[in-house]
Design a protein around this motif. Structure first.
Motif, PDB file in Angstrom:
ATOM      1  N   GLY A  97      38.732  30.148  43.024  1.00 45.61           N
ATOM      2  CA  GLY A  97      37.584  30.527  43.829  1.00 45.61           C
ATOM      3  C   GLY A  97      37.575  31.973  44.277  1.00 45.61           C
ATOM      4  N   LEU A  98      36.398  32.500  44.383  1.00 42.03           N
ATOM      5  CA  LEU A  98      36.180  33.869  44.843  1.00 42.03           C
ATOM      6  C   LEU A  98      36.672  34.053  46.277  1.00 42.03           C
ATOM      7  N   ALA A  99      36.561  33.007  47.080  1.00 41.27           N
ATOM      8  CA  ALA A  99      36.964  33.094  48.484  1.00 41.27           C
ATOM      9  C   ALA A  99      38.475  33.239  48.653  1.00 41.27           C
ATOM     10  N   GLN A 100      39.241  32.980  47.615  1.00 39.20           N
ATOM     11  CA  GLN A 100      40.702  33.019  47.710  1.00 39.20           C
ATOM     12  C   GLN A 100      41.309  34.365  47.333  1.00 39.20           C
ATOM     13  N   VAL A 101      40.516  35.284  46.852  1.00 43.96           N
ATOM     14  CA  VAL A 101      41.052  36.552  46.358  1.00 43.96           C
ATOM     15  C   VAL A 101      40.406  37.726  47.094  1.00 43.96           C
ATOM     16  N   ASP A 102      41.098  38.852  47.076  1.00 40.65           N
ATOM     17  CA  ASP A 102      40.536  40.079  47.624  1.00 40.65           C
ATOM     18  C   ASP A 102      39.632  40.694  46.565  1.00 40.65           C
ATOM     19  N   VAL A 103      38.385  40.878  46.916  1.00 36.92           N
ATOM     20  CA  VAL A 103      37.421  41.423  45.964  1.00 36.92           C
ATOM     21  C   VAL A 103      37.472  42.946  46.023  1.00 36.92           C
ATOM     22  N   GLY A 104      37.635  43.539  44.882  1.00 39.93           N
ATOM     23  CA  GLY A 104      37.664  44.988  44.775  1.00 39.93           C
ATOM     24  C   GLY A 104      37.504  45.373  43.320  1.00 39.93           C
ATOM     25  N   PRO A 105      37.491  46.651  43.030  1.00 35.89           N
ATOM     26  CA  PRO A 105      37.264  47.084  41.653  1.00 35.89           C
ATOM     27  C   PRO A 105      38.371  46.677  40.681  1.00 35.89           C
ATOM     28  N   ASP A 106      39.557  46.357  41.194  1.00 37.98           N
ATOM     29  CA  ASP A 106      40.659  45.956  40.309  1.00 37.98           C
ATOM     30  C   ASP A 106      40.651  44.454  39.998  1.00 37.98           C
ATOM     31  N   LEU A 107      39.781  43.668  40.659  1.00 38.01           N
ATOM     32  CA  LEU A 107      39.780  42.217  40.451  1.00 38.01           C
ATOM     33  C   LEU A 107      39.288  41.790  39.063  1.00 38.01           C
ATOM     34  N   PRO A 108      38.146  42.255  38.577  1.00 38.98           N
ATOM     35  CA  PRO A 108      37.624  41.707  37.320  1.00 38.98           C
ATOM     36  C   PRO A 108      38.601  41.683  36.144  1.00 38.98           C
ATOM     37  N   PRO A 109      39.355  42.719  35.870  1.00 37.26           N
ATOM     38  CA  PRO A 109      40.255  42.622  34.719  1.00 37.26           C
ATOM     39  C   PRO A 109      41.437  41.673  34.940  1.00 37.26           C
ATOM     40  N   ARG A 110      41.716  41.316  36.207  1.00 34.56           N
ATOM     41  CA  ARG A 110      42.864  40.454  36.504  1.00 34.56           C
ATOM     42  C   ARG A 110      42.493  38.999  36.715  1.00 34.56           C
ATOM     43  N   ALA A 111      41.246  38.699  36.999  1.00 33.59           N
ATOM     44  CA  ALA A 111      40.849  37.357  37.426  1.00 33.59           C
ATOM     45  C   ALA A 111      40.687  36.422  36.232  1.00 33.59           C
ATOM     46  N   GLY A 112      41.509  35.391  36.205  1.00 33.61           N
ATOM     47  CA  GLY A 112      41.489  34.463  35.082  1.00 33.61           C
ATOM     48  C   GLY A 112      41.290  33.021  35.512  1.00 33.61           C
ATOM     49  N   SER A 113      41.161  32.150  34.533  1.00 31.19           N
ATOM     50  CA  SER A 113      40.846  30.741  34.772  1.00 31.19           C
ATOM     51  C   SER A 113      41.982  29.784  34.433  1.00 31.19           C
ATOM     52  N   ALA A 114      43.204  30.271  34.274  1.00 32.04           N
ATOM     53  CA  ALA A 114      44.327  29.398  33.906  1.00 32.04           C
ATOM     54  C   ALA A 114      44.493  28.245  34.888  1.00 32.04           C
ATOM     55  N   GLY A 115      44.292  28.499  36.173  1.00 31.30           N
ATOM     56  CA  GLY A 115      44.438  27.444  37.170  1.00 31.30           C
ATOM     57  C   GLY A 115      43.492  26.286  36.934  1.00 31.30           C
TER      58      GLY A 115
END
Length: 158
Positions: A97-115
């Motif tokens: 979920g988006l609510a669980q992470v810090d949103v910033g410019p570095d998030l998109p390349p790191r955010a994955g769906s493995a969970g």
């Protein structure tokens, strides 16, 4: 007066049930003799499992998986009692979920769906014959590649 209160969550503040109860308290204050029913709702993101289990027979299951940036997290899904076999409703927002992470410019390349893949695998390993995935409110930007790689072969094949 008869009133049905169906309010979505106030992200980060109140769940659907909590918001509904607040509205219901206002209705009861205005009309103490009125009948008020609170129905939790969700749009496929946070609270989807809770909304389903408020109205359908089943139970809540929790699995230790990873969030959108790979940190351990306990994620929820519903096991619904229906027909032949069990249906799992997996809430993607509970793990990636988006609510669980810090949103910033570095998030998109790191955010994955493995969970999400791990959560689907857990549901299948615990008896689900069908899996419904509620995809609202996610942070992942990998087009489900992480989920496909981590679902143990449960996902669709090309």
């Amino acid at each position: 007066m008869r009133v049905v209160v169906a309010v979505d969550a106030f992200k980060g503040c109140l769940s659907s049930a909590e918001a509904g109860e607040a509205v219901a308290a206002g209705v009861r204050a205005a009309d103490p003799g009125g009948a008020v029913r609170v129905l939790p709702v969700a749009d496929g993101g946070e609270g989807t499992v809770d909304a389903l289990l408020a109205e359908r027979p089943g139970c809540r299951a929790v699995a230790r998986v990873v969030d959108a940036v790979g940190r351990p997290v306990d994620a929820a899904y519903a096991l619904l009692d229906e027909g032949p076999g069990t249906t799992a409703v997996v809430e993607a927002a509970s793990c990636i979920g988006l609510a669980q992470v810090d949103v910033g410019p570095d998030l998109p390349p790191r955010a994955g769906s493995a969970g999400l893949g791990l959560l689907v695998r857990h549901a299948v390993d615990h008896g689900a014959r069908r899996v419904v995935v509620a995809l609202g409110g996610t942070a992942c930007t990998d087009g489900r590649a992480g989920a496909a790689a981590r679902d143990g072969g449960v996902g669709p094949r090309p």
